[in-house]
Design a protein around this motif. Structure first.
Motif: not given
Length: 367
Positions: A50-64
Protein backbone atom coordinates in the motif's frame (compact mmCIF):
# COMPACT_ATOMS: atom_id res chain seq x y z
CA UNK A 1 18.43 12.73 18.83
CA UNK A 2 16.17 14.74 21.13
CA UNK A 3 12.44 14.23 20.97
CA UNK A 4 10.25 17.33 20.60
CA UNK A 5 7.66 18.05 23.27
CA UNK A 6 4.17 18.52 21.87
CA UNK A 7 2.38 21.30 23.75
CA UNK A 8 -0.99 21.21 22.01
CA UNK A 9 -2.94 20.88 18.77
CA UNK A 10 -1.76 24.19 17.29
CA UNK A 11 1.88 23.33 18.01
CA UNK A 12 1.36 19.87 16.50
CA UNK A 13 -0.06 21.33 13.28
CA UNK A 14 2.52 24.11 13.00
CA UNK A 15 5.73 22.40 14.17
CA UNK A 16 5.19 18.69 13.54
CA UNK A 17 2.91 18.36 10.51
CA UNK A 18 3.71 21.90 9.34
CA UNK A 19 0.32 22.19 7.69
CA UNK A 20 -2.92 24.06 8.36
CA UNK A 21 -5.89 22.30 9.93
CA UNK A 22 -7.80 22.68 6.65
CA UNK A 23 -4.97 20.97 4.72
CA UNK A 24 -4.92 18.10 7.26
CA UNK A 25 -8.69 17.62 7.06
CA UNK A 26 -8.74 17.67 3.25
CA UNK A 27 -5.79 15.26 3.01
CA UNK A 28 -7.43 12.77 5.35
CA UNK A 29 -10.74 13.09 3.48
CA UNK A 30 -8.83 11.91 0.37
CA UNK A 31 -7.04 9.14 2.26
CA UNK A 32 -8.66 6.26 0.32
CA UNK A 33 -7.64 7.79 -3.01
CA UNK A 34 -4.09 8.55 -1.83
CA UNK A 35 -2.99 4.90 -1.69
CA UNK A 36 -1.75 2.87 -4.62
CA UNK A 37 -2.40 -0.80 -3.79
CA UNK A 38 -0.65 -3.58 -5.70
CA UNK A 39 0.68 -7.11 -5.16
CA UNK A 40 4.27 -8.24 -5.54
CA UNK A 41 5.71 -11.74 -5.56
CA UNK A 42 8.38 -12.20 -2.90
CA UNK A 43 10.11 -15.58 -2.47
CA UNK A 44 7.21 -17.37 -4.11
CA UNK A 45 4.48 -15.62 -2.08
CA UNK A 46 2.18 -12.70 -2.84
CA UNK A 47 2.50 -9.55 -0.72
CA UNK A 48 0.17 -6.57 -0.81
CA UNK A 49 1.91 -3.18 -0.90
CA UNK A 50 0.00 0.00 0.00
CA UNK A 51 2.09 2.86 -1.32
CA UNK A 52 1.12 6.49 -0.81
CA UNK A 53 1.01 8.69 -3.91
CA UNK A 54 3.92 11.14 -3.51
CA UNK A 55 1.85 13.94 -5.00
CA UNK A 56 -0.88 13.57 -2.36
CA UNK A 57 -1.40 15.67 0.76
CA UNK A 58 -1.32 12.48 2.86
CA UNK A 59 2.26 11.80 1.74
CA UNK A 60 3.29 15.28 2.93
CA UNK A 61 1.64 14.67 6.30
CA UNK A 62 3.30 11.27 6.72
CA UNK A 63 6.71 12.56 5.67
CA UNK A 64 6.62 15.52 8.08
CA UNK A 65 5.22 13.41 10.92
CA UNK A 66 7.93 10.82 10.43
CA UNK A 67 10.79 13.33 10.24
CA UNK A 68 9.66 15.66 13.02
CA UNK A 69 8.32 13.19 15.58
CA UNK A 70 8.21 9.45 14.94
CA UNK A 71 11.92 8.81 14.30
CA UNK A 72 12.76 10.80 17.47
CA UNK A 73 10.76 8.62 19.85
CA UNK A 74 13.18 6.46 21.92
CA UNK A 75 13.05 2.74 21.18
CA UNK A 76 14.01 -0.44 22.96
CA UNK A 77 17.72 -1.32 22.85
CA UNK A 78 16.68 -4.64 21.27
CA UNK A 79 15.45 -2.93 18.07
CA UNK A 80 17.92 -2.79 15.18
CA UNK A 81 15.63 -2.68 12.13
CA UNK A 82 14.46 0.69 10.74
CA UNK A 83 16.79 2.48 13.17
CA UNK A 84 19.11 5.17 11.82
CA UNK A 85 22.76 4.16 12.04
CA UNK A 86 22.01 0.47 12.65
CA UNK A 87 22.08 -2.41 10.18
CA UNK A 88 21.31 -6.11 9.94
CA UNK A 89 24.81 -6.79 11.25
CA UNK A 90 24.03 -4.80 14.41
CA UNK A 91 21.06 -7.12 14.88
CA UNK A 92 23.31 -10.19 14.59
CA UNK A 93 26.55 -9.04 16.23
CA UNK A 94 25.44 -9.37 19.92
CA UNK A 95 24.94 -13.11 19.32
CA UNK A 96 28.49 -13.79 18.11
CA UNK A 97 30.33 -16.31 20.24
CA UNK A 98 27.16 -17.82 21.71
CA UNK A 99 26.68 -21.58 21.55
CA UNK A 100 22.93 -21.79 20.93
CA UNK A 101 20.73 -19.65 18.70
CA UNK A 102 17.00 -19.33 18.04
CA UNK A 103 15.47 -17.21 15.26
CA UNK A 104 11.71 -16.51 15.35
CA UNK A 105 9.60 -14.77 12.72
CA UNK A 106 6.50 -12.69 13.54
CA UNK A 107 3.66 -13.70 11.21
CA UNK A 108 2.37 -10.84 8.98
CA UNK A 109 4.01 -8.23 11.19
CA UNK A 110 2.56 -5.01 9.71
CA UNK A 111 -0.89 -6.51 9.14
CA UNK A 112 -1.26 -7.21 12.86
CA UNK A 113 -0.48 -3.64 13.96
CA UNK A 114 -3.89 -1.99 14.38
CA UNK A 115 -4.86 1.67 14.57
CA UNK A 116 -5.87 1.11 18.21
CA UNK A 117 -2.38 -0.22 19.02
CA UNK A 118 -0.76 2.78 17.33
CA UNK A 119 -2.81 5.22 19.41
CA UNK A 120 -2.16 3.33 22.64
CA UNK A 121 1.60 3.07 22.01
CA UNK A 122 1.85 6.89 21.87
CA UNK A 123 0.33 7.51 25.32
CA UNK A 124 3.75 7.76 26.96
CA UNK A 125 4.96 10.42 24.52
CA UNK A 126 1.85 12.35 23.42
CA UNK A 127 -0.55 13.43 26.15
CA UNK A 128 -3.25 14.96 23.93
CA UNK A 129 -5.75 12.26 22.90
CA UNK A 130 -6.85 14.24 19.82
CA UNK A 131 -3.26 14.31 18.54
CA UNK A 132 -2.78 10.57 19.19
CA UNK A 133 -5.96 9.77 17.26
CA UNK A 134 -4.85 12.02 14.41
CA UNK A 135 -1.48 10.25 14.22
CA UNK A 136 -3.31 6.92 14.17
CA UNK A 137 -5.49 8.12 11.29
CA UNK A 138 -2.52 9.43 9.29
CA UNK A 139 -0.39 6.32 9.68
CA UNK A 140 -2.96 3.51 9.16
CA UNK A 141 -5.04 2.30 6.23
CA UNK A 142 -8.21 0.26 6.67
CA UNK A 143 -7.49 0.08 10.39
CA UNK A 144 -3.99 -1.40 10.17
CA UNK A 145 -0.41 -0.45 9.36
CA UNK A 146 0.14 -0.38 5.58
CA UNK A 147 3.25 -2.04 4.20
CA UNK A 148 4.71 0.63 1.94
CA UNK A 149 3.93 3.85 3.85
CA UNK A 150 6.91 5.98 4.88
CA UNK A 151 5.70 6.05 8.51
CA UNK A 152 5.15 2.29 8.93
CA UNK A 153 8.71 1.24 9.88
CA UNK A 154 9.00 3.80 12.70
CA UNK A 155 5.44 3.17 13.92
CA UNK A 156 6.01 -0.60 14.03
CA UNK A 157 9.02 -0.08 16.32
CA UNK A 158 7.06 2.29 18.57
CA UNK A 159 4.19 -0.20 18.88
CA UNK A 160 6.63 -3.03 19.61
CA UNK A 161 8.63 -0.97 22.13
CA UNK A 162 6.79 -2.26 25.21
CA UNK A 163 6.82 -5.82 23.89
CA UNK A 164 10.58 -5.59 23.36
CA UNK A 165 11.00 -4.31 26.91
CA UNK A 166 8.90 -7.11 28.34
CA UNK A 167 10.91 -9.72 26.43
CA UNK A 168 14.20 -8.14 27.55
CA UNK A 169 12.99 -8.19 31.16
CA UNK A 170 12.05 -11.85 30.81
CA UNK A 171 15.46 -12.68 29.30
CA UNK A 172 17.21 -10.95 32.21
CA UNK A 173 15.15 -12.99 34.67
CA UNK A 174 16.33 -16.30 33.21
CA UNK A 175 19.55 -16.38 35.19
CA UNK A 176 19.86 -19.76 36.76
CA UNK A 177 20.33 -22.38 34.11
CA UNK A 178 20.92 -25.96 35.14
CA UNK A 179 23.41 -28.19 33.43
CA UNK A 180 23.93 -31.41 35.31
CA UNK A 181 24.32 -30.41 38.97
CA UNK A 182 25.76 -26.98 38.28
CA UNK A 183 23.98 -23.64 37.97
CA UNK A 184 25.29 -20.82 35.81
CA UNK A 185 24.55 -17.10 35.85
CA UNK A 186 23.34 -16.52 32.33
CA UNK A 187 21.42 -13.70 30.62
CA UNK A 188 19.62 -14.53 27.40
CA UNK A 189 20.56 -12.22 24.53
CA UNK A 190 17.65 -10.81 22.51
CA UNK A 191 17.56 -8.52 19.47
CA UNK A 192 14.92 -7.77 16.83
CA UNK A 193 15.10 -6.64 13.21
CA UNK A 194 11.55 -5.76 12.07
CA UNK A 195 9.72 -9.11 12.22
CA UNK A 196 12.84 -11.21 12.90
CA UNK A 197 13.62 -12.03 16.54
CA UNK A 198 16.95 -13.55 17.59
CA UNK A 199 17.85 -15.21 20.89
CA UNK A 200 21.16 -16.72 21.97
CA UNK A 201 22.68 -18.39 25.00
CA UNK A 202 25.76 -20.30 26.10
CA UNK A 203 23.86 -22.86 28.18
CA UNK A 204 20.25 -22.98 27.01
CA UNK A 205 19.75 -25.42 24.17
CA UNK A 206 16.55 -23.99 22.67
CA UNK A 207 15.82 -27.27 20.88
CA UNK A 208 15.59 -29.03 24.23
CA UNK A 209 14.62 -26.24 26.64
CA UNK A 210 11.41 -25.06 24.97
CA UNK A 211 10.19 -22.90 27.87
CA UNK A 212 11.78 -19.77 26.32
CA UNK A 213 10.07 -20.41 22.99
CA UNK A 214 6.72 -20.95 24.72
CA UNK A 215 7.04 -17.76 26.77
CA UNK A 216 7.87 -15.61 23.71
CA UNK A 217 4.93 -17.15 21.88
CA UNK A 218 2.69 -16.32 24.86
CA UNK A 219 3.90 -12.70 25.08
CA UNK A 220 3.25 -12.18 21.38
CA UNK A 221 -0.23 -13.72 21.58
CA UNK A 222 -1.16 -11.41 24.47
CA UNK A 223 -0.30 -8.43 22.26
CA UNK A 224 -2.13 -9.58 19.13
CA UNK A 225 0.83 -11.17 17.30
CA UNK A 226 1.72 -14.74 16.39
CA UNK A 227 4.74 -16.68 15.16
CA UNK A 228 5.32 -18.03 11.69
CA UNK A 229 6.11 -21.59 12.80
CA UNK A 230 7.62 -22.48 9.42
CA UNK A 231 10.38 -19.91 9.92
CA UNK A 232 11.38 -20.94 13.45
CA UNK A 233 15.04 -21.94 13.39
CA UNK A 234 17.14 -23.29 16.25
CA UNK A 235 20.81 -24.19 15.94
CA UNK A 236 23.98 -24.98 17.83
CA UNK A 237 27.25 -23.27 16.91
CA UNK A 238 26.97 -20.93 13.95
CA UNK A 239 23.71 -19.90 12.31
CA UNK A 240 23.12 -18.65 8.75
CA UNK A 241 20.44 -16.00 8.06
CA UNK A 242 19.73 -13.93 4.93
CA UNK A 243 23.24 -14.38 3.54
CA UNK A 244 24.95 -13.70 6.90
CA UNK A 245 26.65 -16.28 9.11
CA UNK A 246 26.89 -15.66 12.86
CA UNK A 247 29.98 -17.53 14.03
CA UNK A 248 30.34 -19.35 17.31
CA UNK A 249 33.40 -19.02 19.52
CA UNK A 250 35.21 -21.78 17.64
CA UNK A 251 34.52 -19.94 14.33
CA UNK A 252 35.99 -16.57 15.24
CA UNK A 253 32.99 -14.93 16.95
CA UNK A 254 32.23 -12.98 13.77
CA UNK A 255 29.51 -12.04 11.31
CA UNK A 256 30.52 -12.98 7.78
CA UNK A 257 28.90 -13.56 4.37
CA UNK A 258 27.59 -17.07 3.82
CA UNK A 259 29.34 -19.43 1.42
CA UNK A 260 26.13 -19.68 -0.62
CA UNK A 261 25.97 -15.92 -1.21
CA UNK A 262 29.68 -15.84 -2.09
CA UNK A 263 29.21 -18.69 -4.59
CA UNK A 264 26.43 -16.73 -6.31
CA UNK A 265 28.56 -13.68 -7.02
CA UNK A 266 31.65 -15.79 -7.78
CA UNK A 267 29.70 -17.46 -10.61
CA UNK A 268 28.85 -14.11 -12.19
CA UNK A 269 32.37 -12.72 -11.77
CA UNK A 270 33.86 -15.88 -13.27
CA UNK A 271 31.45 -15.86 -16.23
CA UNK A 272 32.52 -12.35 -17.27
CA UNK A 273 36.21 -12.83 -16.39
CA UNK A 274 38.43 -12.32 -19.47
CA UNK A 275 41.74 -13.20 -17.77
CA UNK A 276 41.53 -16.93 -18.58
CA UNK A 277 42.97 -18.01 -15.24
CA UNK A 278 46.04 -15.73 -15.46
CA UNK A 279 47.18 -15.31 -11.87
CA UNK A 280 48.10 -11.86 -10.68
CA UNK A 281 46.30 -9.99 -13.48
CA UNK A 282 43.68 -7.40 -12.53
CA UNK A 283 40.08 -8.31 -13.22
CA UNK A 284 38.82 -7.45 -16.69
CA UNK A 285 35.36 -8.16 -18.10
CA UNK A 286 35.04 -10.13 -21.36
CA UNK A 287 33.72 -7.62 -23.92
CA UNK A 288 32.37 -10.35 -26.21
CA UNK A 289 30.15 -11.66 -23.43
CA UNK A 290 29.00 -8.16 -22.51
CA UNK A 291 28.01 -7.51 -26.15
CA UNK A 292 26.27 -10.85 -26.58
CA UNK A 293 22.54 -10.13 -27.15
CA UNK A 294 21.73 -13.22 -25.04
CA UNK A 295 23.88 -12.10 -22.10
CA UNK A 296 20.99 -11.90 -19.60
CA UNK A 297 19.64 -15.31 -20.64
CA UNK A 298 23.12 -16.79 -20.24
CA UNK A 299 23.46 -15.37 -16.71
CA UNK A 300 20.02 -16.68 -15.75
CA UNK A 301 21.00 -20.16 -16.95
CA UNK A 302 23.72 -20.23 -14.28
CA UNK A 303 21.05 -20.34 -11.56
CA UNK A 304 18.53 -23.00 -12.63
CA UNK A 305 17.76 -23.79 -8.98
CA UNK A 306 16.23 -20.35 -8.47
CA UNK A 307 18.77 -19.38 -5.78
CA UNK A 308 18.99 -15.98 -7.51
CA UNK A 309 15.87 -14.27 -8.86
CA UNK A 310 15.83 -14.20 -12.66
CA UNK A 311 17.14 -10.98 -14.17
CA UNK A 312 14.58 -9.36 -16.46
CA UNK A 313 17.03 -7.00 -18.17
CA UNK A 314 20.52 -5.52 -18.04
CA UNK A 315 19.52 -2.84 -15.54
CA UNK A 316 18.26 -5.46 -13.06
CA UNK A 317 21.62 -7.28 -13.28
CA UNK A 318 23.54 -4.03 -12.63
CA UNK A 319 21.26 -3.28 -9.66
CA UNK A 320 22.00 -6.75 -8.28
CA UNK A 321 25.76 -6.23 -8.64
CA UNK A 322 25.55 -2.80 -6.94
CA UNK A 323 23.47 -4.25 -4.11
CA UNK A 324 25.94 -7.09 -3.64
CA UNK A 325 28.82 -4.62 -3.53
CA UNK A 326 27.02 -2.69 -0.76
CA UNK A 327 26.37 -6.00 1.05
CA UNK A 328 30.10 -6.87 1.05
CA UNK A 329 31.14 -3.37 2.14
CA UNK A 330 29.16 -3.80 5.39
CA UNK A 331 31.64 -6.51 6.41
CA UNK A 332 34.56 -4.12 6.01
CA UNK A 333 32.92 -1.55 8.30
CA UNK A 334 32.45 -3.93 11.21
CA UNK A 335 35.18 -5.31 13.44
CA UNK A 336 35.04 -8.76 11.91
CA UNK A 337 38.72 -9.54 11.90
CA UNK A 338 41.68 -8.56 9.75
CA UNK A 339 44.10 -10.38 7.51
CA UNK A 340 43.45 -12.67 4.55
CA UNK A 341 39.65 -12.76 4.80
CA UNK A 342 39.42 -8.95 4.78
CA UNK A 343 41.85 -8.71 1.85
CA UNK A 344 39.81 -11.30 -0.06
CA UNK A 345 36.64 -9.24 0.47
CA UNK A 346 38.41 -6.06 -0.64
CA UNK A 347 39.57 -7.84 -3.79
CA UNK A 348 36.08 -9.11 -4.55
CA UNK A 349 34.63 -5.61 -4.09
CA UNK A 350 37.23 -4.18 -6.51
CA UNK A 351 36.35 -6.85 -9.08
CA UNK A 352 32.65 -6.07 -8.70
CA UNK A 353 33.31 -2.36 -9.20
CA UNK A 354 35.25 -3.09 -12.40
CA UNK A 355 32.48 -5.34 -13.72
CA UNK A 356 29.79 -2.75 -12.88
CA UNK A 357 31.85 -0.06 -14.63
CA UNK A 358 32.26 -2.18 -17.77
CA UNK A 359 28.55 -3.11 -17.83
CA UNK A 360 27.52 0.55 -17.61
CA UNK A 361 29.96 1.58 -20.32
CA UNK A 362 29.01 -1.07 -22.85
CA UNK A 363 25.29 -1.27 -22.14
CA UNK A 364 24.36 2.33 -21.34
CA UNK A 365 27.45 4.27 -22.53
CA UNK A 366 28.00 5.74 -19.05
CA UNK A 367 31.56 7.04 -18.63
Amino acid sequence: MQMKKIYGWDYYCERILRKSQLFIENSLAEKENSYIVFDIRDRGKERTICQVDKTSGLYQLQNNLNRNLLVKIPLSKAAAGFVRGLSYQDYLRPHCGKKFHMRLDIHHFFDHVTEEQVIKSLEEFVQDEKIRENIGEITTFNGKLPQGAVTSPAVSNIVFRRIDQRILKYCQSVRKVREGKKFYQEDLIYTRYADDMMFSSDYLDFRRDLFVYRMIKHILKENGFSLNEKKTYMAEGEISLSGFVVGGEENGCSVRPSRKRLREINRILAYFDARRELDGCPYEADIKKLRDPRVIDNVNLMFPDGSVARFSNKKSLINYLCGYRAFLITFLKGENGQGSSQRALQGKIRNLEKLIDQCQRWWFHIE
